[in-house]
Write a protein that holds these residues in place. Structure first.
Motif, PDB file in Angstrom:
ATOM      1  N   THR A 144       0.826  -1.202   0.000  1.00  0.00           N
ATOM      2  CA  THR A 144       0.000   0.000   0.000  1.00  0.00           C
ATOM      3  C   THR A 144       0.864   1.256   0.000  1.00  0.00           C
ATOM      4  OG1 THR A 144      -1.782  -1.149   1.144  1.00  0.00           O
ATOM      5  CG2 THR A 144      -1.799   1.265   1.257  1.00  0.00           C
ATOM      6  N   THR A 145       1.863   1.290   0.880  1.00  0.00           N
ATOM      7  CA  THR A 145       2.745   2.457   0.963  1.00  0.00           C
ATOM      8  C   THR A 145       3.525   2.646  -0.324  1.00  0.00           C
ATOM      9  OG1 THR A 145       2.938   2.269   3.356  1.00  0.00           O
ATOM     10  CG2 THR A 145       4.680   3.482   2.226  1.00  0.00           C
ATOM     11  N   CYS A 146       4.003   1.564  -0.902  1.00  0.00           N
ATOM     12  CA  CYS A 146       4.774   1.657  -2.142  1.00  0.00           C
ATOM     13  C   CYS A 146       3.911   2.201  -3.274  1.00  0.00           C
ATOM     14  CB  CYS A 146       5.352   0.296  -2.512  1.00  0.00           C
ATOM     15  SG  CYS A 146       6.426   0.350  -3.964  1.00  0.00           S
ATOM     16  N   VAL A 147       2.692   1.721  -3.401  1.00  0.00           N
ATOM     17  CA  VAL A 147       1.795   2.210  -4.453  1.00  0.00           C
ATOM     18  C   VAL A 147       1.522   3.701  -4.264  1.00  0.00           C
ATOM     19  CG1 VAL A 147      -0.553   2.048  -5.378  1.00  0.00           C
ATOM     20  CG2 VAL A 147       0.768  -0.032  -4.957  1.00  0.00           C
ATOM     21  N   GLU A 148       1.243   4.134  -3.020  1.00  0.00           N
ATOM     22  CA  GLU A 148       1.014   5.559  -2.748  1.00  0.00           C
ATOM     23  C   GLU A 148       2.256   6.383  -3.073  1.00  0.00           C
ATOM     24  OE1 GLU A 148      -0.211   5.714   1.339  1.00  0.00           O
ATOM     25  OE2 GLU A 148      -2.228   4.987   0.897  1.00  0.00           O
ATOM     26  N   LEU A 149       3.422   5.857  -2.701  1.00  0.00           N
ATOM     27  CA  LEU A 149       4.672   6.565  -2.985  1.00  0.00           C
ATOM     28  C   LEU A 149       4.891   6.686  -4.490  1.00  0.00           C
ATOM     29  CD1 LEU A 149       7.391   7.835  -2.086  1.00  0.00           C
ATOM     30  CD2 LEU A 149       8.338   5.511  -2.123  1.00  0.00           C
ATOM     31  N   LEU A 150       4.662   5.615  -5.230  1.00  0.00           N
ATOM     32  CA  LEU A 150       4.857   5.658  -6.682  1.00  0.00           C
ATOM     33  C   LEU A 150       3.899   6.647  -7.334  1.00  0.00           C
ATOM     34  CD1 LEU A 150       5.415   1.876  -7.446  1.00  0.00           C
ATOM     35  CD2 LEU A 150       7.143   3.687  -7.332  1.00  0.00           C
ATOM     36  N   GLN A 151       2.666   6.701  -6.852  1.00  0.00           N
ATOM     37  CA  GLN A 151       1.712   7.686  -7.377  1.00  0.00           C
ATOM     38  C   GLN A 151       2.185   9.103  -7.082  1.00  0.00           C
ATOM     39  OE1 GLN A 151      -1.806   6.239  -5.402  1.00  0.00           O
ATOM     40  NE2 GLN A 151      -2.424   4.998  -7.148  1.00  0.00           N
ATOM     41  N   TYR A 152       2.672   9.309  -5.868  1.00  0.00           N
ATOM     42  CA  TYR A 152       3.194  10.625  -5.464  1.00  0.00           C
ATOM     43  C   TYR A 152       4.393  11.024  -6.329  1.00  0.00           C
ATOM     44  CZ  TYR A 152       6.194  13.708  -2.684  1.00  0.00           C
ATOM     45  OH  TYR A 152       7.032  14.703  -2.277  1.00  0.00           O
ATOM     46  N   LEU A 153       5.352  10.111  -6.493  1.00  0.00           N
ATOM     47  CA  LEU A 153       6.550  10.406  -7.288  1.00  0.00           C
ATOM     48  C   LEU A 153       6.193  10.636  -8.757  1.00  0.00           C
ATOM     49  CD1 LEU A 153       9.019   7.802  -5.757  1.00  0.00           C
ATOM     50  CD2 LEU A 153       9.055  10.284  -5.422  1.00  0.00           C
ATOM     51  N   ASP A 154       5.264   9.843  -9.265  1.00  0.00           N
ATOM     52  CA  ASP A 154       4.831   9.986 -10.654  1.00  0.00           C
ATOM     53  C   ASP A 154       4.238  11.374 -10.882  1.00  0.00           C
ATOM     54  OD1 ASP A 154       4.557   8.842 -13.238  1.00  0.00           O
ATOM     55  OD2 ASP A 154       2.427   8.522 -12.861  1.00  0.00           O
ATOM     56  N   GLU A 155       3.427  11.819  -9.947  1.00  0.00           N
ATOM     57  CA  GLU A 155       2.810  13.145 -10.059  1.00  0.00           C
ATOM     58  C   GLU A 155       3.846  14.249  -9.859  1.00  0.00           C
ATOM     59  OE1 GLU A 155       0.026  16.004 -10.693  1.00  0.00           O
ATOM     60  OE2 GLU A 155      -0.292  13.866 -10.911  1.00  0.00           O
ATOM     61  N   ARG A 156       4.693  14.088  -8.863  1.00  0.00           N
ATOM     62  CA  ARG A 156       5.660  15.132  -8.511  1.00  0.00           C
ATOM     63  C   ARG A 156       6.691  15.351  -9.603  1.00  0.00           C
ATOM     64  NH1 ARG A 156       9.682  15.295  -3.269  1.00  0.00           N
ATOM     65  NH2 ARG A 156      10.586  17.306  -3.740  1.00  0.00           N
ATOM     66  N   PHE A 157       7.183  14.269 -10.170  1.00  0.00           N
ATOM     67  CA  PHE A 157       8.272  14.379 -11.146  1.00  0.00           C
ATOM     68  C   PHE A 157       7.814  14.155 -12.578  1.00  0.00           C
ATOM     69  CE2 PHE A 157      10.425  13.480  -7.159  1.00  0.00           C
ATOM     70  CZ  PHE A 157      11.359  14.490  -7.146  1.00  0.00           C
ATOM     71  N   LYS A 158       6.519  14.039 -12.785  1.00  0.00           N
ATOM     72  CA  LYS A 158       5.965  13.834 -14.133  1.00  0.00           C
ATOM     73  C   LYS A 158       6.665  12.671 -14.831  1.00  0.00           C
ATOM     74  CE  LYS A 158       3.432  17.555 -13.682  1.00  0.00           C
ATOM     75  NZ  LYS A 158       2.524  17.360 -12.586  1.00  0.00           N
ATOM     76  N   LEU A 159       6.790  11.553 -14.115  1.00  0.00           N
ATOM     77  CA  LEU A 159       7.512  10.399 -14.633  1.00  0.00           C
ATOM     78  C   LEU A 159       6.714   9.604 -15.667  1.00  0.00           C
ATOM     79  CD1 LEU A 159       8.968   9.024 -11.279  1.00  0.00           C
ATOM     80  CD2 LEU A 159      10.124  10.440 -12.969  1.00  0.00           C
ATOM     81  N   ASN A 160       5.386   9.696 -15.604  1.00  0.00           N
ATOM     82  CA  ASN A 160       4.538   8.876 -16.475  1.00  0.00           C
ATOM     83  C   ASN A 160       4.925   7.407 -16.378  1.00  0.00           C
ATOM     84  OD1 ASN A 160       3.061  11.120 -17.498  1.00  0.00           O
ATOM     85  ND2 ASN A 160       4.810  11.588 -18.813  1.00  0.00           N
ATOM     86  N   LEU A 161       5.044   6.919 -15.144  1.00  0.00           N
ATOM     87  CA  LEU A 161       5.481   5.554 -14.895  1.00  0.00           C
ATOM     88  C   LEU A 161       4.497   4.530 -15.443  1.00  0.00           C
ATOM     89  CD1 LEU A 161       6.731   5.722 -11.202  1.00  0.00           C
ATOM     90  CD2 LEU A 161       8.130   5.482 -13.259  1.00  0.00           C
ATOM     91  N   THR A 162       5.057   3.486 -16.029  1.00  0.00           N
ATOM     92  CA  THR A 162       4.294   2.313 -16.427  1.00  0.00           C
ATOM     93  C   THR A 162       4.942   1.116 -15.752  1.00  0.00           C
ATOM     94  OG1 THR A 162       5.655   1.760 -18.346  1.00  0.00           O
ATOM     95  CG2 THR A 162       3.857   3.357 -18.698  1.00  0.00           C
ATOM     96  N   LYS A 163       4.354  -0.050 -15.893  1.00  0.00           N
ATOM     97  CA  LYS A 163       4.946  -1.273 -15.335  1.00  0.00           C
ATOM     98  C   LYS A 163       6.369  -1.483 -15.863  1.00  0.00           C
ATOM     99  CE  LYS A 163       2.217  -4.056 -12.841  1.00  0.00           C
ATOM    100  NZ  LYS A 163       2.537  -4.428 -11.511  1.00  0.00           N
ATOM    101  N   ASN A 164       6.638  -1.045 -17.101  1.00  0.00           N
ATOM    102  CA  ASN A 164       7.966  -1.224 -17.688  1.00  0.00           C
ATOM    103  C   ASN A 164       9.031  -0.370 -17.006  1.00  0.00           C
ATOM    104  OD1 ASN A 164       6.989  -3.051 -19.572  1.00  0.00           O
ATOM    105  ND2 ASN A 164       6.619  -1.478 -21.101  1.00  0.00           N
TER     106      ASN A 164
END
Length: 186
Positions: A144-164
């Motif tokens: 749960t914490t990891c998913v929230e962190l990844l969402q936060y980082l994706d938004e903060r740094f505009k990473l546009n993260l995908t599973k890849n």
């Protein structure tokens, strides 16, 4: 638009972003401790590398704060979902410097220089570690914490993260501990 109006718009946008990210940090309850083990340069991040600390949360934090360890992660997540930021995500943490026989997933996120050699992945990745021993499975709180962190980082740094863009340390360094079974949960 006048220069004054542009400055006001810029300030408004940046103050709103600052407040939003401050709220997210507060909401996620991220504890900040500064590891001495990092490079004070900023690079654009394009991926996240997941690790296991192979120890307890307190032991992991202590080790990362020790200058003699010469190791760090950006974030370490405890078994109960507590999270500590050890290196600012815009800086270079020392979590994945060696590349050895990367697999196809690892090759997708690795960058090469003009000579065709792999660039140190620490420069363009964010390192997130789970505090677990080799025999412990990842907990629901850590997921749960990891998913929230990844969402936060994706938004903060505009990473546009995908599973890849989410790999394990073993994906880029073949002799590292295998945590692939965790990937299906994140």
């Amino acid at each position: 638009i006048t220069l004054r109006e542009r400055v006001r718009q810029w300030l408004f946008i940046h103050v709103c972003c600052f407040l939003l990210f401050g709220y997210l940090l507060y909401y996620m309850n991220i504890i900040k401790k500064q590891s001495p083990n990092y490079t004070n340069k900023s690079y654009i991040k394009n991926a996240v590398i997941l690790h296991t600390s192979l120890g307890t949360f307190d032991g992991g934090v202590s080790w990362i704060l020790n200058p003699q360890s010469r190791v760090s992660y950006h974030y370490l997540i405890s078994r109960d979902g507590e999270i500590v930021e050890l290196v600012h995500p815009g800086k270079v943490a020392w979590h994945s410097g060696n590349v050895h026989a990367p697999n196809d997933k690892g090759k997708r996120i690795l960058k090469k220089n003009n000579l065709g050699q792999y660039v140190n992945p620490n420069t363009h990745t964010i390192g997130v570690a789970f505090a677990n021993t080799e025999r412990q499975s990842i907990t629901e709180d850590q997921i749960t914490t990891c998913v929230e962190l990844l969402q936060y980082l994706d938004e903060r740094f505009k990473l546009n993260l995908t599973k890849n863009d989410l790999v394990t340390h073993r994906d880029i360094t073949s002799y590292k501990h295998n945590i692939d079974y965790w990937m299906t949960k994140i």
